[in-house]
Design a protein around this motif. Structure first.
Motif, PDB file in Angstrom:
ATOM      1  N   GLU A  90       0.609  -0.922  -0.148  1.00  0.00           N
ATOM      2  CA  GLU A  90      -0.234  -0.446   0.365  1.00  0.00           C
ATOM      3  C   GLU A  90       0.850   1.053   0.189  1.00  0.00           C
ATOM      4  O   GLU A  90       1.375   1.314   0.978  1.00  0.00           O
ATOM      5  CB  GLU A  90      -0.762  -0.259   1.358  1.00  0.00           C
ATOM      6  N   PHE A  91       0.296   1.988  -1.084  1.00  0.00           N
ATOM      7  CA  PHE A  91       1.653   2.692  -1.574  1.00  0.00           C
ATOM      8  C   PHE A  91       0.711   4.505  -1.237  1.00  0.00           C
ATOM      9  O   PHE A  91      -0.012   4.658  -1.907  1.00  0.00           O
ATOM     10  CB  PHE A  91       2.296   3.016  -2.632  1.00  0.00           C
ATOM     11  N   THR A  92       1.686   5.506  -0.704  1.00  0.00           N
ATOM     12  CA  THR A  92       0.706   6.912  -0.757  1.00  0.00           C
ATOM     13  C   THR A  92       1.635   7.863  -1.115  1.00  0.00           C
ATOM     14  O   THR A  92       2.783   7.637  -0.811  1.00  0.00           O
ATOM     15  CB  THR A  92       0.522   7.527   0.542  1.00  0.00           C
ATOM     16  N   PHE A  93       1.504   8.489  -2.595  1.00  0.00           N
ATOM     17  CA  PHE A  93       2.084   9.478  -2.894  1.00  0.00           C
ATOM     18  C   PHE A  93       1.338  10.605  -2.888  1.00  0.00           C
ATOM     19  O   PHE A  93      -0.361  10.247  -3.712  1.00  0.00           O
ATOM     20  CB  PHE A  93       3.216   9.443  -3.957  1.00  0.00           C
ATOM     21  N   LEU A  94       1.715  11.574  -3.130  1.00  0.00           N
ATOM     22  CA  LEU A  94       0.907  12.849  -3.558  1.00  0.00           C
ATOM     23  C   LEU A  94      -0.499  13.105  -2.931  1.00  0.00           C
ATOM     24  O   LEU A  94      -1.560  13.290  -3.827  1.00  0.00           O
ATOM     25  CB  LEU A  94       0.584  13.014  -4.693  1.00  0.00           C
ATOM     26  N   ASN A  95      -0.381  12.263  -1.559  1.00  0.00           N
ATOM     27  CA  ASN A  95      -1.252  12.190  -1.075  1.00  0.00           C
ATOM     28  C   ASN A  95      -2.707  11.490  -1.763  1.00  0.00           C
ATOM     29  O   ASN A  95      -3.344  11.881  -1.335  1.00  0.00           O
ATOM     30  CB  ASN A  95      -1.942  13.330  -0.707  1.00  0.00           C
ATOM     31  N   THR A  96      -2.721  10.812  -2.648  1.00  0.00           N
ATOM     32  CA  THR A  96      -3.318   9.761  -2.841  1.00  0.00           C
ATOM     33  C   THR A  96      -2.664   8.156  -3.170  1.00  0.00           C
ATOM     34  O   THR A  96      -1.367   7.874  -2.658  1.00  0.00           O
ATOM     35  CB  THR A  96      -3.470  10.233  -4.439  1.00  0.00           C
ATOM     36  N   THR A  97      -2.947   7.473  -2.016  1.00  0.00           N
ATOM     37  CA  THR A  97      -2.967   5.884  -1.652  1.00  0.00           C
ATOM     38  C   THR A  97      -3.218   4.823  -3.091  1.00  0.00           C
ATOM     39  O   THR A  97      -4.857   4.885  -3.677  1.00  0.00           O
ATOM     40  CB  THR A  97      -3.911   5.778  -0.127  1.00  0.00           C
ATOM     41  N   TYR A 122      10.895   5.294  -8.398  1.00  0.00           N
ATOM     42  CA  TYR A 122      11.694   6.343  -7.991  1.00  0.00           C
ATOM     43  C   TYR A 122      12.700   5.642  -6.664  1.00  0.00           C
ATOM     44  O   TYR A 122      13.261   5.220  -6.278  1.00  0.00           O
ATOM     45  CB  TYR A 122      11.176   7.755  -6.947  1.00  0.00           C
ATOM     46  N   PHE A 123      11.494   4.717  -6.016  1.00  0.00           N
ATOM     47  CA  PHE A 123      11.949   4.217  -5.311  1.00  0.00           C
ATOM     48  C   PHE A 123      12.513   4.395  -3.512  1.00  0.00           C
ATOM     49  O   PHE A 123      12.876   4.166  -3.090  1.00  0.00           O
ATOM     50  CB  PHE A 123      12.718   3.115  -4.961  1.00  0.00           C
ATOM     51  N   GLU A 124      12.026   5.745  -3.287  1.00  0.00           N
ATOM     52  CA  GLU A 124      12.565   7.272  -2.101  1.00  0.00           C
ATOM     53  C   GLU A 124      12.146   5.806  -1.168  1.00  0.00           C
ATOM     54  O   GLU A 124      12.447   6.637  -0.089  1.00  0.00           O
ATOM     55  CB  GLU A 124      11.904   8.182  -2.764  1.00  0.00           C
ATOM     56  N   TYR A 125      10.876   5.564  -1.300  1.00  0.00           N
ATOM     57  CA  TYR A 125      10.740   5.709  -0.393  1.00  0.00           C
ATOM     58  C   TYR A 125      10.979   3.692   0.730  1.00  0.00           C
ATOM     59  O   TYR A 125      11.053   3.596   1.750  1.00  0.00           O
ATOM     60  CB  TYR A 125       8.759   4.264  -0.623  1.00  0.00           C
ATOM     61  N   LEU A 126      12.300   3.772   0.101  1.00  0.00           N
ATOM     62  CA  LEU A 126      12.886   2.922   0.599  1.00  0.00           C
ATOM     63  C   LEU A 126      13.575   3.274   1.773  1.00  0.00           C
ATOM     64  O   LEU A 126      14.287   2.876   2.809  1.00  0.00           O
ATOM     65  CB  LEU A 126      14.587   2.356  -0.043  1.00  0.00           C
ATOM     66  N   ALA A 166      14.620   8.125 -17.519  1.00  0.00           N
ATOM     67  CA  ALA A 166      15.671   8.288 -17.432  1.00  0.00           C
ATOM     68  C   ALA A 166      15.815   9.177 -16.115  1.00  0.00           C
ATOM     69  O   ALA A 166      16.986   9.314 -15.523  1.00  0.00           O
ATOM     70  CB  ALA A 166      16.108   9.489 -18.948  1.00  0.00           C
ATOM     71  N   TYR A 167      14.431   9.833 -15.963  1.00  0.00           N
ATOM     72  CA  TYR A 167      14.331  10.494 -15.219  1.00  0.00           C
ATOM     73  C   TYR A 167      14.324  10.005 -13.120  1.00  0.00           C
ATOM     74  O   TYR A 167      14.568   9.473 -12.443  1.00  0.00           O
ATOM     75  CB  TYR A 167      12.926  11.574 -14.782  1.00  0.00           C
ATOM     76  N   PRO A 168      13.151   8.976 -13.274  1.00  0.00           N
ATOM     77  CA  PRO A 168      12.865   7.475 -12.454  1.00  0.00           C
ATOM     78  C   PRO A 168      14.230   6.938 -12.629  1.00  0.00           C
ATOM     79  O   PRO A 168      14.732   6.719 -11.132  1.00  0.00           O
ATOM     80  CB  PRO A 168      11.828   7.378 -13.219  1.00  0.00           C
ATOM     81  N   ILE A 169      14.656   6.240 -13.065  1.00  0.00           N
ATOM     82  CA  ILE A 169      16.561   5.983 -13.288  1.00  0.00           C
ATOM     83  C   ILE A 169      16.890   6.867 -12.293  1.00  0.00           C
ATOM     84  O   ILE A 169      17.892   6.157 -11.989  1.00  0.00           O
ATOM     85  CB  ILE A 169      16.662   5.989 -14.592  1.00  0.00           C
ATOM     86  N   SER A 170      17.174   8.066 -12.793  1.00  0.00           N
ATOM     87  CA  SER A 170      18.017   8.751 -11.925  1.00  0.00           C
ATOM     88  C   SER A 170      17.844   8.742 -10.611  1.00  0.00           C
ATOM     89  O   SER A 170      19.032   8.746  -9.645  1.00  0.00           O
ATOM     90  CB  SER A 170      18.524   9.601 -13.047  1.00  0.00           C
ATOM     91  N   LEU A 171      16.582   8.692 -10.357  1.00  0.00           N
ATOM     92  CA  LEU A 171      16.249   8.739  -8.350  1.00  0.00           C
ATOM     93  C   LEU A 171      16.786   7.487  -8.123  1.00  0.00           C
ATOM     94  O   LEU A 171      17.311   7.395  -7.318  1.00  0.00           O
ATOM     95  CB  LEU A 171      14.820   9.139  -8.456  1.00  0.00           C
ATOM     96  N   ARG A 172      15.731   6.689  -8.457  1.00  0.00           N
ATOM     97  CA  ARG A 172      15.708   5.228  -7.971  1.00  0.00           C
ATOM     98  C   ARG A 172      17.560   4.523  -8.124  1.00  0.00           C
ATOM     99  O   ARG A 172      17.469   4.046  -6.957  1.00  0.00           O
ATOM    100  CB  ARG A 172      15.198   4.489  -9.086  1.00  0.00           C
ATOM    101  N   LEU A 173      18.544   5.065  -9.068  1.00  0.00           N
ATOM    102  CA  LEU A 173      20.055   4.216  -8.514  1.00  0.00           C
ATOM    103  C   LEU A 173      19.973   4.763  -7.565  1.00  0.00           C
ATOM    104  O   LEU A 173      20.702   4.121  -6.836  1.00  0.00           O
ATOM    105  CB  LEU A 173      20.525   4.999  -9.848  1.00  0.00           C
ATOM    106  N   VAL A 174      20.160   6.540  -7.419  1.00  0.00           N
ATOM    107  CA  VAL A 174      21.080   6.441  -6.090  1.00  0.00           C
ATOM    108  C   VAL A 174      19.806   6.039  -4.670  1.00  0.00           C
ATOM    109  O   VAL A 174      20.640   5.553  -4.126  1.00  0.00           O
ATOM    110  CB  VAL A 174      20.020   8.406  -6.097  1.00  0.00           C
ATOM    111  N   HIS A 175      18.382   6.341  -4.864  1.00  0.00           N
ATOM    112  CA  HIS A 175      17.700   5.269  -4.092  1.00  0.00           C
ATOM    113  C   HIS A 175      18.244   3.807  -3.516  1.00  0.00           C
ATOM    114  O   HIS A 175      18.172   3.255  -2.490  1.00  0.00           O
ATOM    115  CB  HIS A 175      16.489   5.226  -3.835  1.00  0.00           C
ATOM    116  N   TRP A 176      18.542   2.783  -4.882  1.00  0.00           N
ATOM    117  CA  TRP A 176      18.927   1.754  -4.333  1.00  0.00           C
ATOM    118  C   TRP A 176      20.416   1.575  -3.546  1.00  0.00           C
ATOM    119  O   TRP A 176      20.385   0.447  -3.167  1.00  0.00           O
ATOM    120  CB  TRP A 176      19.032   1.170  -6.014  1.00  0.00           C
TER     121      TRP A 176
END
Length: 629
Positions: A90-97, A122-126, A166-176
């Motif tokens: 269950e994921f909540t982003f942008l106040n939407t679940t 993005y996987f920021e929730y890691l 490319a943008y999601p990859i960029s953020l995901r690589l850092v979070h991974w």
């Protein structure tokens, strides 16, 4: 149809030949090549390289974070609740679940908001899962983090929309890479061989990213591409082409730093949130580089410091930021947390003052116990400047001090954004933002969402800002969620500070495209006390109709409307607005909305001063503040 053609022409006329070329290549790859041959061109293989963690100093110091929080008995129940929801898909982003049933996660659903899907990818929730693990020592959170990555690797393929952009990859690589640091420090591998699979996917993604950089946008996305290449180059020095990724990342970041950041330290999109994002990116790069003895050009240090100082200059007396252009509250990071990190990095007493009373948890995670204690030893000192012109963004700040009850007015005398890519711009030329006695009086409405539609259009419109609308037209023309046709150009005419008054004059030509060939000029005059004069002049030929808008902060308790004035009652002040003109004015109050957070609206009111008459038209608004104890 005619206006649509004009908008397209205007947009394309501002693009460079390089942008056209890179856009053509991108469309060709993602529409025709990757759907058929993406997996063949970028095959996945488990990595044969397992990094030696002793070679790389981790970015986060989780054990220090755990130690301090255990000593203070800090327990973030909201964080643990969110982590448990993630464990149930269950994921909540942008106040939407949204909850995914079973073990199936659709990483590229056609039914979900694109920005929401970006956040999923993005996987920021890691970080939520990792922090929950160190708060509770429950291994299920790290196990879930690995399961999500495992699922993503098995369910997506190169070139797929959303997940492989490319943008999601960029953020995901850092979070991974953050999870990789944990796996190297803790013995909680999902299964034997998972780490090889993780690094193999990182190698596959970084190769794809390196060949699909967002040069066509050349904005904050391209900066994020550079940060990701830099990050992987530092974190994984033994993978193939690591040195090349590191060098390319530094080169991109350096070029973007010189291109995006102006003399006053502002990021050229003139957005509060993207200023925060860019400042966060560069300070994190600086810290990670210092931790691992990576040399960076000296400009990284002093330009990033200017970016921090710019944030301080924008700060309201309550130590928050106005929501300018596409912005949301504390997105992507709490401004006070970011300023605390800058304070310790630059040993700045002014940045420490501006960080307020924040408990600097982000600083603790990154700088550890040593940095945490140094922060609390650092003295505080309020900034020396009061009113000033921020030359670059051309935001003008009028303020009488830095206390909670100080008065603050921001005047937007700048451009809406970079002409080659003004996707995050609003039609807000010459708008103002007023804060006094701890309350927002005249506000910017925020953003609400990025999805195309009425809400997106409204929050970008002229009628949503504190400026003048002519003939029911926006100053700049928009279509789609991120497209701008005609751009209103602002010009700063004058900014004067003297012993008794302060004055600024600016104009814009957004309505010169109309048959009346209109120029709007606004003068702000402040007596350095409780009174501002806002003098609007609408020049052109023939007759015209228009509306002057003032968006009222949602803490306003009541509004009394008279023929030529309004009285606003707030908790700590009364505000009198008087309107003067040679032509007849119709003063009314209308229902309106503001949005400080994604997908959340707050009801508020706006004052609408309507006029019809032969040009030129002059309207003076006298704003007087009466503070109450």
């Amino acid at each position: 149809m005619k206006q649509k053609i004009i908008n397209y022409y205007l947009l394309m006329s501002r693009m460079t030949l390089k942008q056209f070329y890179y856009r053509f290549i991108k469309i060709t790859k993602f529409k025709f090549i990757y759907p058929k041959w993406g997996t063949l061109l970028y095959p996945f293989n488990k990595s044969k390289v397992i990094e030696d963690n002793n070679v790389v100093t981790p970015f986060f110091l989780w054990k220090d974070f755990k130690k301090i929080n255990n000593e203070k008995q800090n327990y973030n129940s909201d964080l643990i609740k969110t982590a448990n929801e993630i464990c149930n898909n269950e994921f909540t982003f942008l106040n939407t679940t949204h909850k995914f049933e079973g073990n199936f996660i659709n990483w590229s659903s056609d039914e979900l908001d694109k920005l929401w899907l970006y956040y999923l990818n993005y996987f920021e929730y890691l970080l939520v899962l990792i922090e929950s693990y160190y708060m509770t020592k429950d291994a299920k959170y790290i196990v879930k983090a690995q399961e999500l990555i495992d699922n993503w690797i098995d369910s997506t393929k190169p070139g797929q929309k959303n997940s492989w952009e490319a943008y999601p990859i960029s953020l995901r690589l850092v979070h991974w890479s953050y999870l990789w640091e944990v796996l190297e420090a803790e013995d909680i591998e999902l299964y034997n061989g998972f780490k090889e699979k993780l690094v193999g996917s990182i190698e596959q993604q970084v190769k794809f990213l390196n060949n699909n950089l967002e040069k066509d946008l050349a904005n904050n996305h391209y900066t994020a591409n550079g940060k990701a290449l830099f990050w992987i180059g530092v974190t994984f020095p033994n993978i193939k082409y690591s040195d090349s990724y590191l060098k390319t990342g530094i080169n991109i970041l350096y070029a973007q730093l010189l291109k995006e950041i102006r003399n006053d330290g502002s990021q050229y999109e003139n957005s509060t949130s993207y200023q925060l994002m860019t400042t966060k990116d560069y300070i994190e790069v600086l810290i990670y580089a210092e931790k691992n003895n990576v040399d960076l050009p000296k400009e990284f240090y002093f330009i990033t410091e200017k970016m921090f100082n710019y944030l301080v200059s924008l700060q309201k007396p309550d130590k928050s930021l106005p929501l300018l252009n596409d912005s949301a509250k504390n997105y992507p990071i709490n401004v006070n947390e970011l300023l605390a990190l800058g304070a310790i990095f630059y040993e700045s007493e002014e940045l420490k003052f501006s960080s307020g009373s924040i408990e600097p948890q982000n600083l603790l995670k990154i700088c550890g116990i040593k940095g945490y204690k140094e922060y609390f030893r650092l003295a505080i000192s309020p900034p020396k400047n009061t009113s000033l012109l921020l030359e670059g963004s051309n935001y003008i700040i009028f303020r009488d001090g830095w206390s909670q009850n100080s008065k603050y007015l921001l005047f937007d005398a700048g451009e809406i954004g970079p002409k080659h890519n003004a996707g995050h711009a609003h039609a807000d030329n010459l708008s103002i933002f007023l804060h006094a006695y701890g309350e927002d009086i005249l506000i910017d409405p925020g953003t609400y969402e990025y999805e195309a539609g009425y809400k997106r259009d409204y929050y970008r419109s002229t009628k949503a800002h504190n400026t003048i609308e002519i003939e029911d037209e926006d100053q700049s023309t928009f279509w789609g969620p991120f497209r701008v046709g005609y751009i209103a150009n602002s010009k700063l005419v004058q900014f004067d500070k003297n012993s008794t008054t302060e004055k600024a004059i600016a104009s814009h030509d957004g309505y010169k495209r109309l048959k009346q060939k209109i120029i709007h000029t606004r003068e702000i005059e402040w007596n350095k006390g409780d009174t501002w004069l806002v003098k609007d002049q609408v020049q052109g030929s023939r007759s015209s109709k228009g509306k002057l808008y003032y968006q009222i902060g949602n803490k306003c308790r009541s509004i009394e409307v008279y023929a030529d004035r309004c009285i606003l009652q707030f908790e700590h002040s009364n505000i009198h607005l008087e309107f003067h003109s040679d032509i007849e004015l119709d003063v009314a109050v209308e229902d309106s909305f503001m949005s400080k957070e994604w997908k959340k609206e707050i009801e508020n009111k706006k004052i609408v001063v309507s006029f019809v008459g032969d040009l030129p038209v002059e309207i003076t608004t006298q704003i007087e503040i009466f503070g109450r104890e």
